[in-house]
Write an enzyme that holds these catalytic residues in place. Sequence first.
Site, PDB file in Angstrom:
ATOM      1  N   LYS A 155       7.187  -0.450   0.988  1.00  0.00           N
ATOM      2  CA  LYS A 155       5.948  -0.428   0.198  1.00  0.00           C
ATOM      3  C   LYS A 155       5.740   0.985  -0.307  1.00  0.00           C
ATOM      4  O   LYS A 155       6.159   1.945   0.339  1.00  0.00           O
ATOM      5  CB  LYS A 155       4.752  -0.832   1.070  1.00  0.00           C
ATOM      6  N   ASP A 195       1.388  -4.426  -6.962  1.00  0.00           N
ATOM      7  CA  ASP A 195       0.402  -4.702  -5.906  1.00  0.00           C
ATOM      8  C   ASP A 195      -0.939  -4.295  -6.532  1.00  0.00           C
ATOM      9  O   ASP A 195      -1.052  -4.255  -7.776  1.00  0.00           O
ATOM     10  CB  ASP A 195       0.731  -3.900  -4.631  1.00  0.00           C
TER      11      ASP A 195
END
Length: 476
Positions: A155, A195
């Site tokens: 991430k 995201d």
Amino acid sequence: PGWLAGRWGLNLLNNFMSRLYMIQREDSAMAATLEDFMSGLRKRNPGEPEFHQAVEEVAFYVLPYMQDHPHYAQHRILERMTEPDRVIAFRVCWEDDAGNVRVNRGFRVQNNNAIGPYKGGLRFHPTVTLSVLKFLAFEQTFKNSLTGLPMGGGKGGANFNPKGKSDHEVMRFCQAFMTELHRHIGPHTDVPAGDIGVGAREIGYLFGQHKRIANEFTGILTGKGLEYGGSLIRNEATGYGTVYMMQAMLAVKNDSVEGKCCVVSGSGNVATYAVEKINHMGGKVVTLSDSSGFVHDPDGIDSAKLEWVKELKTVRRGRISEYADEFTGATYHAGNRPWGVPCDLAFPCATQNELSEQEAKTLLSNGCSGVSEGANMPTDKDGVRAFLDAKILYAPSKAANAGGVAVSGLEMSQNSVRISWTEDDLQEKLTTIMQTIHDQCSEYGREQDGHINYLKGANIAGFIKVADAMLAYGVI
Ligand code: NDP
Ligand code: 2IT
């Protein structure tokens, strides 16, 4: 005779008491093991509350499982999984429209590539910290394992706030961000995606800059536009998948989403496509939210209203409060979250820790019987406990929102062989993957009374595949 029955009763009582004592001893030994593990983790990672929270939730279920399968503990698998392979942090400098120099911090957490290249989104939001990205990368590792596709967990992102920035400012930021990130990613190394705060616009700028620097057209990002290597239904996949998971849980009870009153939070990518799928299935959605407040529309957010919301959020980049000005009967509640609105089903789709214990209890007392988490870790630790204690249908984020990264995995496959699957192909693959995730959670999460603890199931099933791959590699 009476005395015999008395002795028999006494024996039974003795047996029962010693079993209870053993269970209590096992429970307290396990609590001590968990506390031991967590205190070490907290010491090694000070000031990272979200990371601690995500690890504790996994360790709570995985440590007892490891006790029955000691080879994992012997090889220190959980300690190794909670230490990211690599954390990259970098400065991002760019110029705003007024010519001022701006400085942000960029990150990529490459958590674990035991089962495939690092894979996971990029988040641009002022609340981004190392703790947030470490929790997300850790969760992603389990989620990606559950999809059955060959993807490790990662991430990244930056503490950059795209809100209120011009398109040119966002472009310059994305270019500066990719100028550093490009050294660390690649189709076989690490494949980021969107995201919070990173949607179609940002992915375009990021991909363009990578192509310019690398002089290569390769699938280094997913969520790309259809014109340049993107996949059909990637946009829809997370929200749709979250609702498929709810439908799969309800099907076990011979029930369905049809006719259910639903509360949804957020109003971005995940929330809007969750609403779309609930509408397809004949449910009614009565709320949406953003970080400023929520709207309540008792008549339901039908497809025409939903199209208006999508345009508001992705084109005009407005606030959800405008919904109440546009549609009569709808009300706006500034500074509040939607969990007080009575519903049958709830879909938290905004951000982490957006649903507290008190709010979980309010949902339960209003009759909510199912929760499917579109956002990552939206329910806080005590809220989760309230759902588990009430034994409602509760799908944790790593299972419920895995549809997005699953279609990202399918985008990678299509890029590798340079083909494009049809919408029908992809829809079928997505529904099959979500059903398989549901079934894995059931297999590992079924309790003695038949109730399915999807959180336990997701954690154990996600763990096993990654752990077994790590064992195969030896000590690395
Ligand atoms: P978007 O940026 O499209 O939308 C985010 C939404 O959440 C907005 O409505 C935003 O409101 C709201 N929000 C963001 N931060 C906060 C906050 N601190 N408090 C309250 N509301 C907030 O993001 P996505 O829809 O893509 O992501 C939503 C969630 O889903 C995240 O948890 C993400 O990690 C998760 N997720 C996303 C996937 C994807 O494919 N996109 C895949 C799997 C999970 P505002 O505009 O006011 O900021
Ligand atoms: O949290 C997530 O699963 C995502 N943001 C999607 C990641 C991806 O690589 O598609």
